[in-house]
Design a protein around this motif. Sequence first.
Motif, PDB file in Angstrom:
ATOM      1  N   SER A   1      16.177  58.966  22.954  1.00  6.84           N
ATOM      2  CA  SER A   1      16.342  57.522  23.027  1.00  6.84           C
ATOM      3  C   SER A   1      15.214  56.810  22.308  1.00  6.84           C
ATOM      4  N   LEU A   2      15.559  55.710  21.659  1.00  2.82           N
ATOM      5  CA  LEU A   2      14.602  54.853  20.971  1.00  2.82           C
ATOM      6  C   LEU A   2      14.892  53.415  21.352  1.00  2.82           C
TER       7      LEU A   2
ATOM      8  N   LEU B   1      14.783  51.946  16.185  1.00  2.00           N
ATOM      9  CA  LEU B   1      16.021  52.463  15.621  1.00  2.00           C
ATOM     10  C   LEU B   1      16.369  51.751  14.316  1.00  2.00           C
ATOM     11  N   ARG B   2      16.239  50.411  14.318  1.00  2.00           N
ATOM     12  CA  ARG B   2      16.509  49.645  13.091  1.00  2.00           C
ATOM     13  C   ARG B   2      15.504  49.961  11.996  1.00  2.00           C
TER      14      ARG B   2
ATOM     15  N   ILE C   1      18.100  59.958  11.112  1.00  2.00           N
ATOM     16  CA  ILE C   1      17.562  61.223  11.602  1.00  2.00           C
ATOM     17  C   ILE C   1      16.632  60.922  12.767  1.00  2.00           C
ATOM     18  N   CYS C   2      16.816  61.629  13.866  1.00  2.00           N
ATOM     19  CA  CYS C   2      15.977  61.426  15.051  1.00  2.00           C
ATOM     20  C   CYS C   2      14.516  61.726  14.709  1.00  2.00           C
ATOM     21  N   PRO C   3      13.606  60.789  14.991  1.00  2.00           N
ATOM     22  CA  PRO C   3      12.199  61.032  14.689  1.00  2.00           C
ATOM     23  C   PRO C   3      11.534  62.050  15.606  1.00  2.00           C
TER      24      PRO C   3
ATOM     25  N   PHE D   1      22.095  61.880  12.959  1.00  2.00           N
ATOM     26  CA  PHE D   1      23.049  61.226  13.853  1.00  2.00           C
ATOM     27  C   PHE D   1      23.843  60.191  13.072  1.00  2.00           C
ATOM     28  N   GLU D   2      24.996  59.843  13.618  1.00  2.00           N
ATOM     29  CA  GLU D   2      25.841  58.830  13.006  1.00  2.00           C
ATOM     30  C   GLU D   2      25.600  57.499  13.703  1.00  2.00           C
ATOM     31  N   LEU D   3      25.504  56.439  12.927  1.00  2.00           N
ATOM     32  CA  LEU D   3      25.267  55.123  13.507  1.00  2.00           C
ATOM     33  C   LEU D   3      26.346  54.734  14.508  1.00  2.00           C
ATOM     34  N   LYS D   4      27.582  55.147  14.256  1.00  2.00           N
ATOM     35  CA  LYS D   4      28.672  54.794  15.178  1.00  2.00           C
ATOM     36  C   LYS D   4      28.557  55.521  16.520  1.00  2.00           C
ATOM     37  N   ALA D   5      27.708  56.562  16.585  1.00  2.00           N
ATOM     38  CA  ALA D   5      27.533  57.320  17.833  1.00  2.00           C
ATOM     39  C   ALA D   5      26.423  56.737  18.706  1.00  2.00           C
ATOM     40  N   ILE D   6      25.751  55.694  18.246  1.00  2.00           N
ATOM     41  CA  ILE D   6      24.650  55.107  19.011  1.00  2.00           C
ATOM     42  C   ILE D   6      25.205  54.137  20.036  1.00  2.00           C
TER      43      ILE D   6
END
Length: 89
Positions: free
Chosen positions: A41-42, A47-48, A54-56, A62-67
């Motif tokens: 989680s961020l 996140l923006r 890519i998870c830091p 990851f896909e933006l639509k999956a957030i």
Amino acid sequence: MEADCECSNIIAVLKKIEKIRKCNKCGATELISLTGSCSHSLCSDCLRGLAESICPECSTPFELKAILPNIQWSSFSHEINKIASLVNR
């Protein structure tokens, strides 16, 4: 004496939870879950600010639509805040 020990244990647990529920990049507590990929989680600002999807923390793409907003985590954090305020009285 025993009540003091119990309060100390509760405070120690709350401090651990406080650390877990913060954004690892900036320390914010309003988190968004990278659901569907790594589940880290961020906060929305971090996140923006990512240059890539890519998870830091673990470098998982990851896909933006999956957030999704982490609603359960937000509810949990709210309840933890209530407990912390009772303990700190």
